[in-house]
Design an enzyme around this catalytic site. Structure first.
Site, mmCIF file in Angstrom:
data_model
loop_
_atom_site.group_PDB
_atom_site.id
_atom_site.type_symbol
_atom_site.label_atom_id
_atom_site.label_comp_id
_atom_site.label_asym_id
_atom_site.label_seq_id
_atom_site.Cartn_x
_atom_site.Cartn_y
_atom_site.Cartn_z
ATOM 1 N N GLN A 186 -10.584 -2.716 3.017
ATOM 2 C CA GLN A 186 -9.537 -3.891 3.676
ATOM 3 C C GLN A 186 -9.303 -2.532 4.922
ATOM 4 O O GLN A 186 -9.133 -2.711 6.314
ATOM 5 C CB GLN A 186 -8.384 -3.574 3.297
ATOM 6 C CG GLN A 186 -7.132 -2.780 3.114
ATOM 7 C CD GLN A 186 -5.469 -3.789 2.995
ATOM 8 O OE1 GLN A 186 -6.044 -3.523 1.406
ATOM 9 N NE2 GLN A 186 -5.107 -4.073 3.696
ATOM 10 N N HIS B 140 9.083 0.705 3.426
ATOM 11 C CA HIS B 140 10.360 0.536 4.063
ATOM 12 C C HIS B 140 11.279 -0.656 3.873
ATOM 13 O O HIS B 140 10.714 -0.479 2.928
ATOM 14 C CB HIS B 140 9.640 0.882 5.866
ATOM 15 C CG HIS B 140 8.767 -0.067 6.287
ATOM 16 N ND1 HIS B 140 8.567 -1.343 6.512
ATOM 17 C CD2 HIS B 140 7.377 0.311 6.575
ATOM 18 C CE1 HIS B 140 7.880 -1.700 6.284
ATOM 19 N NE2 HIS B 140 7.465 -1.471 6.781
ATOM 20 N N GLY C 202 11.536 -3.109 5.290
ATOM 21 C CA GLY C 202 10.447 -4.479 5.915
ATOM 22 C C GLY C 202 10.073 -4.627 3.993
ATOM 23 O O GLY C 202 10.316 -6.100 3.113
ATOM 24 N N HIS C 203 9.696 -3.931 3.164
ATOM 25 C CA HIS C 203 9.305 -3.262 1.263
ATOM 26 C C HIS C 203 10.408 -4.433 0.864
ATOM 27 O O HIS C 203 10.149 -5.056 -0.384
ATOM 28 C CB HIS C 203 8.476 -2.392 0.903
ATOM 29 C CG HIS C 203 6.903 -2.161 2.118
ATOM 30 N ND1 HIS C 203 6.691 -0.926 2.501
ATOM 31 C CD2 HIS C 203 5.827 -3.170 1.644
ATOM 32 C CE1 HIS C 203 5.681 -1.069 3.246
ATOM 33 N NE2 HIS C 203 5.277 -2.239 2.767
ATOM 34 N N VAL D 239 11.528 -7.649 9.459
ATOM 35 C CA VAL D 239 12.362 -6.796 8.907
ATOM 36 C C VAL D 239 12.188 -6.207 10.523
ATOM 37 O O VAL D 239 10.912 -4.901 10.705
ATOM 38 C CB VAL D 239 12.962 -6.093 8.310
ATOM 39 C CG1 VAL D 239 14.111 -5.442 8.111
ATOM 40 C CG2 VAL D 239 13.025 -7.022 6.945
ATOM 41 N N ASN E 250 4.287 3.874 0.772
ATOM 42 C CA ASN E 250 4.518 4.667 2.192
ATOM 43 C C ASN E 250 5.671 3.124 2.387
ATOM 44 O O ASN E 250 5.688 2.959 4.249
ATOM 45 C CB ASN E 250 3.539 4.681 3.358
ATOM 46 C CG ASN E 250 4.041 5.404 4.234
ATOM 47 O OD1 ASN E 250 5.693 6.088 4.322
ATOM 48 N ND2 ASN E 250 4.146 5.077 5.850
ATOM 49 N N MET F 206 1.076 -1.071 -0.242
ATOM 50 C CA MET F 206 0.088 -0.031 -0.050
ATOM 51 C C MET F 206 0.910 0.746 -0.296
ATOM 52 O O MET F 206 0.289 2.687 -0.007
ATOM 53 C CB MET F 206 -0.974 0.039 1.566
ATOM 54 C CG MET F 206 -2.239 -1.148 0.733
ATOM 55 S SD MET F 206 -3.409 -0.888 1.769
ATOM 56 C CE MET F 206 -2.670 -1.005 3.574
HETATM 57 O O1 PAF Z 1 0.140 -6.194 3.192
HETATM 58 C C1 PAF Z 1 -0.228 -5.303 2.611
HETATM 59 O O2 PAF Z 1 0.310 -3.848 2.218
HETATM 60 C C2 PAF Z 1 -1.926 -5.239 2.588
HETATM 61 O O3 PAF Z 1 -2.911 -5.644 3.537
HETATM 62 C C3 PAF Z 1 -1.713 -5.786 0.554
HETATM 63 C C4 PAF Z 1 -0.836 -7.453 0.916
HETATM 64 C C5 PAF Z 1 -1.012 -5.031 0.203
HETATM 65 C C6 PAF Z 1 -3.268 -6.028 0.173
HETATM 66 O O4 PAF Z 1 -3.386 -4.472 0.412
#
Ligand code: PAF
Length: 282
Positions: A61, A34, A36-37, A178, A32, A30
């Site tokens: 969500q 960091h 971890g991504h 992370v 933003n 989503m």
């Molecule tokens: O973990 C997230 O950032 C969200 O739940 C995902 C998997 C991108 C779905 O919008």
């Protein structure tokens, strides 16, 4: 690195890669972003020639009183971070690309039972939103591999369940959490913490590690361990939503002989809802 916003642009690029026989890995985010991504991207890169990162703040969500409107949207910064780790393509779709019939008429994907407890209980509808958007991203990107973080432990189990149950031809890979140097799991929501809350936040991981040690040394009175640890966190200033020791495989209640456990926690600290977990293999 290519940045696309529409299905047509995405399809053109995917077709090109498929013609070359390249495998595609998806890291759904989503934004933003960091470190971890970045670790998800690095793991994705080990498994596929092409890495796609989707950046989409998914409205379905978020609950009505949650932070959808305020969720940080930082696409320009995210682009720079992803370029530095040689991502092939950023897919930053418009709402109508993901939900072509609009939100009111959207088909929903819903996984029963495993979504009922923990974050599913505290955030009604949250996992329906997650599975619905992940199914849509899977259909749009058609990846061979998709990488999700262990920090969202229940989420990755739910997505695995959905993929297996729908026979989606996608390998789901889970990447280790992370952490900051003091143990706090990296999360976009950590930025909601004040300086004082930030100094308290690592207690969450410390308490998990202590539970892990006790389980390793043979302690099996799970309920007692849960309530002692909840008290510790409450005393430190957390408002604990749940702290639970479960079977790692399916989040069911464990018996004494279970040798693969997960300790899950969610707690509010100021404006931030923090979640974390550890897997304990005995
Ligand atoms: O973990 C997230 O950032 C969200 O739940 C995902 C998997 C991108 C779905 O919008």
């Amino acid at each position: 690195m290519i940045v696309v916003h529409t299905k047509q642009e995405l399809d053109e690029q995917l077709l090109d890669w498929r013609r070359n026989g390249d495998h595609v890995a998806l890291v759904a985010t989503m934004g933003n972003l960091h470190q971890g991504h970045v670790s998800l991207v690095e793991l994705a890169r080990e498994h596929a020639e092409r890495v796609v990162v989707s950046v989409f703040v998914n409205p379905t969500q978020f609950g009505e009183d949650e932070d959808f409107e305020d969720y940080p949207r930082t696409l320009e910064k995210d682009k720079r971070r992803l370029k530095a780790v040689a991502v092939d393509l950023i897919f930053a779709p418009h709402l109508e690309t993901v939900y072509p019939f609009g939100l009111e008429d959207a088909t929903t994907v819903s996984v029963p039972r495993i979504t009922e407890n923990f974050c599913g209980a505290s955030r009604p509808g949250h996992f329906d939103g997650v599975t619905t958007v992940v199914a849509r991203l899977f259909a749009l990107v058609q990846p061979d591999i998709a990488v999700f973080g262990q920090k969202d432990y229940q989420q990755q189990l739910v997505i695995r369940h959905m993929s297996l149950d729908l026979n989606l031809p996608i390998s789901i890979i889970t990447a280790e959490t992370v952490r900051e140097d003091d143990g706090l799991a990296m999360s976009s929501r950590n930025q909601y913490l004040s300086a004082e809350e930030r100094s308290i936040a690592p207690r969450l991981h410390e308490v998990l590690v202590k539970i892990g040690d006790q389980l390793q040394s043979g302690r099996r009175n799970f309920a007692e361990l849960e309530s002692e640890s909840t008290e510790k966190l409450t005393a430190a200033g957390f408002d604990v939503d749940y702290l639970s020791i479960r079977r790692a495989q399916n989040l069911q209640l464990p018996d004494r002989d279970c040798d693969e456990l997960v300790v899950l926690v969610a707690a509010q600290l100021g404006a931030a809802r923090l979640i974390d977990n550890i897997v304990v293999t005995i």
